[in-house]
Design a protein around this motif. Structure first.
Motif, PDB file in Angstrom:
ATOM      1  N   LEU A  87       0.884  -1.166   0.000  1.00  0.00           N
ATOM      2  CA  LEU A  87       0.000   0.000   0.000  1.00  0.00           C
ATOM      3  C   LEU A  87       0.918   1.210   0.000  1.00  0.00           C
ATOM      4  O   LEU A  87       1.560   1.501   1.009  1.00  0.00           O
ATOM      5  CB  LEU A  87      -0.925   0.009   1.216  1.00  0.00           C
ATOM      6  CG  LEU A  87      -1.916   1.161   1.302  1.00  0.00           C
ATOM      7  CD1 LEU A  87      -2.823   1.196   0.068  1.00  0.00           C
ATOM      8  CD2 LEU A  87      -2.751   1.070   2.565  1.00  0.00           C
ATOM      9  N   GLY A  88       1.008   1.863  -1.143  1.00  0.00           N
ATOM     10  CA  GLY A  88       2.022   2.907  -1.311  1.00  0.00           C
ATOM     11  C   GLY A  88       3.380   2.232  -1.316  1.00  0.00           C
ATOM     12  O   GLY A  88       3.659   1.400  -2.166  1.00  0.00           O
ATOM     13  N   LYS A  89       4.210   2.533  -0.331  1.00  0.00           N
ATOM     14  CA  LYS A  89       5.532   1.904  -0.225  1.00  0.00           C
ATOM     15  C   LYS A  89       5.620   0.952   0.953  1.00  0.00           C
ATOM     16  O   LYS A  89       6.678   0.408   1.238  1.00  0.00           O
ATOM     17  CB  LYS A  89       6.600   2.987  -0.090  1.00  0.00           C
ATOM     18  CG  LYS A  89       6.688   3.852  -1.315  1.00  0.00           C
ATOM     19  CD  LYS A  89       7.738   4.919  -1.178  1.00  0.00           C
ATOM     20  CE  LYS A  89       7.743   5.754  -2.446  1.00  0.00           C
ATOM     21  NZ  LYS A  89       8.668   6.831  -2.426  1.00  0.00           N
ATOM     22  N   LYS A  90       4.509   0.719   1.621  1.00  0.00           N
ATOM     23  CA  LYS A  90       4.498  -0.096   2.836  1.00  0.00           C
ATOM     24  C   LYS A  90       3.944  -1.497   2.561  1.00  0.00           C
ATOM     25  O   LYS A  90       2.893  -1.648   1.945  1.00  0.00           O
ATOM     26  CB  LYS A  90       3.640   0.590   3.897  1.00  0.00           C
ATOM     27  CG  LYS A  90       3.618  -0.115   5.218  1.00  0.00           C
ATOM     28  CD  LYS A  90       2.786   0.665   6.217  1.00  0.00           C
ATOM     29  CE  LYS A  90       2.731  -0.089   7.538  1.00  0.00           C
ATOM     30  NZ  LYS A  90       1.883   0.582   8.501  1.00  0.00           N
ATOM     31  N   VAL A  91       4.657  -2.502   3.048  1.00  0.00           N
ATOM     32  CA  VAL A  91       4.175  -3.881   2.948  1.00  0.00           C
ATOM     33  C   VAL A  91       3.080  -4.068   3.997  1.00  0.00           C
ATOM     34  O   VAL A  91       3.309  -3.859   5.181  1.00  0.00           O
ATOM     35  CB  VAL A  91       5.322  -4.892   3.194  1.00  0.00           C
ATOM     36  CG1 VAL A  91       4.783  -6.315   3.187  1.00  0.00           C
ATOM     37  CG2 VAL A  91       6.427  -4.721   2.174  1.00  0.00           C
ATOM     38  N   ILE A  92       1.878  -4.426   3.543  1.00  0.00           N
ATOM     39  CA  ILE A  92       0.771  -4.616   4.477  1.00  0.00           C
ATOM     40  C   ILE A  92       0.337  -6.072   4.573  1.00  0.00           C
ATOM     41  O   ILE A  92      -0.433  -6.429   5.468  1.00  0.00           O
ATOM     42  CB  ILE A  92      -0.439  -3.723   4.129  1.00  0.00           C
ATOM     43  CG1 ILE A  92      -0.981  -4.062   2.745  1.00  0.00           C
ATOM     44  CG2 ILE A  92      -0.081  -2.252   4.246  1.00  0.00           C
ATOM     45  CD1 ILE A  92      -2.340  -3.446   2.466  1.00  0.00           C
ATOM     46  N   HIS A  93       0.820  -6.907   3.661  1.00  0.00           N
ATOM     47  CA  HIS A  93       0.445  -8.322   3.689  1.00  0.00           C
ATOM     48  C   HIS A  93       1.545  -9.132   3.016  1.00  0.00           C
ATOM     49  O   HIS A  93       2.028  -8.768   1.946  1.00  0.00           O
ATOM     50  CB  HIS A  93      -0.879  -8.520   2.933  1.00  0.00           C
ATOM     51  CG  HIS A  93      -1.295  -9.949   2.784  1.00  0.00           C
ATOM     52  ND1 HIS A  93      -1.869 -10.660   3.806  1.00  0.00           N
ATOM     53  CD2 HIS A  93      -1.211 -10.802   1.736  1.00  0.00           C
ATOM     54  CE1 HIS A  93      -2.134 -11.884   3.379  1.00  0.00           C
ATOM     55  NE2 HIS A  93      -1.739 -11.995   2.127  1.00  0.00           N
ATOM     56  N   LEU A  94       1.940 -10.221   3.664  1.00  0.00           N
ATOM     57  CA  LEU A  94       2.912 -11.146   3.089  1.00  0.00           C
ATOM     58  C   LEU A  94       2.517 -12.547   3.530  1.00  0.00           C
ATOM     59  O   LEU A  94       2.386 -12.810   4.723  1.00  0.00           O
ATOM     60  CB  LEU A  94       4.329 -10.815   3.571  1.00  0.00           C
ATOM     61  CG  LEU A  94       5.443 -11.725   3.070  1.00  0.00           C
ATOM     62  CD1 LEU A  94       5.535 -11.684   1.554  1.00  0.00           C
ATOM     63  CD2 LEU A  94       6.760 -11.294   3.662  1.00  0.00           C
ATOM     64  N   HIS A  95       2.278 -13.408   2.558  1.00  0.00           N
ATOM     65  CA  HIS A  95       1.816 -14.753   2.874  1.00  0.00           C
ATOM     66  C   HIS A  95       2.572 -15.774   2.044  1.00  0.00           C
ATOM     67  O   HIS A  95       2.676 -15.636   0.825  1.00  0.00           O
ATOM     68  CB  HIS A  95       0.313 -14.874   2.599  1.00  0.00           C
ATOM     69  CG  HIS A  95      -0.218 -16.249   2.794  1.00  0.00           C
ATOM     70  ND1 HIS A  95      -0.397 -16.811   4.027  1.00  0.00           N
ATOM     71  CD2 HIS A  95      -0.609 -17.191   1.892  1.00  0.00           C
ATOM     72  CE1 HIS A  95      -0.873 -18.031   3.884  1.00  0.00           C
ATOM     73  NE2 HIS A  95      -1.004 -18.282   2.599  1.00  0.00           N
TER      74      HIS A  95
END
Length: 102
Positions: A87-95
């Motif tokens: 989201l933008g430059k931020k990792v919000i989900h990693l699976h």
């Protein structure tokens, strides 16, 4: 029609391409780091952009939400899927899907 109006789509397209390339680089390096932490191999050393849309962040600002997929392997034979959202430059989900541990 003025020249500015003709160049506007080109400039916006270049900005979108540049921002997406930077996001893909960030996603690839994050996926590679996570795979190293899990002792698995990121296959093809790449991520693929699956979907892009706009979403509000926690401060209410509209940012691009980019969903990437990648493949990894724990044994060198079987390919397993992973997914990462920026989201933008931020990792919000990693699976990482369930995989064999060797």
């Amino acid at each position: 029609m003025s020249l500015e109006w003709l160049l506007m789509p080109l400039v916006l397209g270049l900005i979108y391409w540049w921002d997406t390339s930077a996001a893909k680089d960030r996603a690839r390096s994050t996926a590679k780091y996570q795979c190293e932490q899990q002792d698995v191999q990121l296959l093809d050393d790449t991520v693929a952009l699956k979907k892009t849309r706009l979403k509000r962040d926690n401060k209410g600002h509209i940012s691009p939400l980019r969903q990437f997929t990648f493949e990894f392997s724990s044994d060198g034979e079987q390919r397993t899927q992973g997914e990462l959202h920026l989201l933008g430059k931020k990792v919000i989900h990693l699976h990482l899907e369930a995989h064999r541990i060797h």
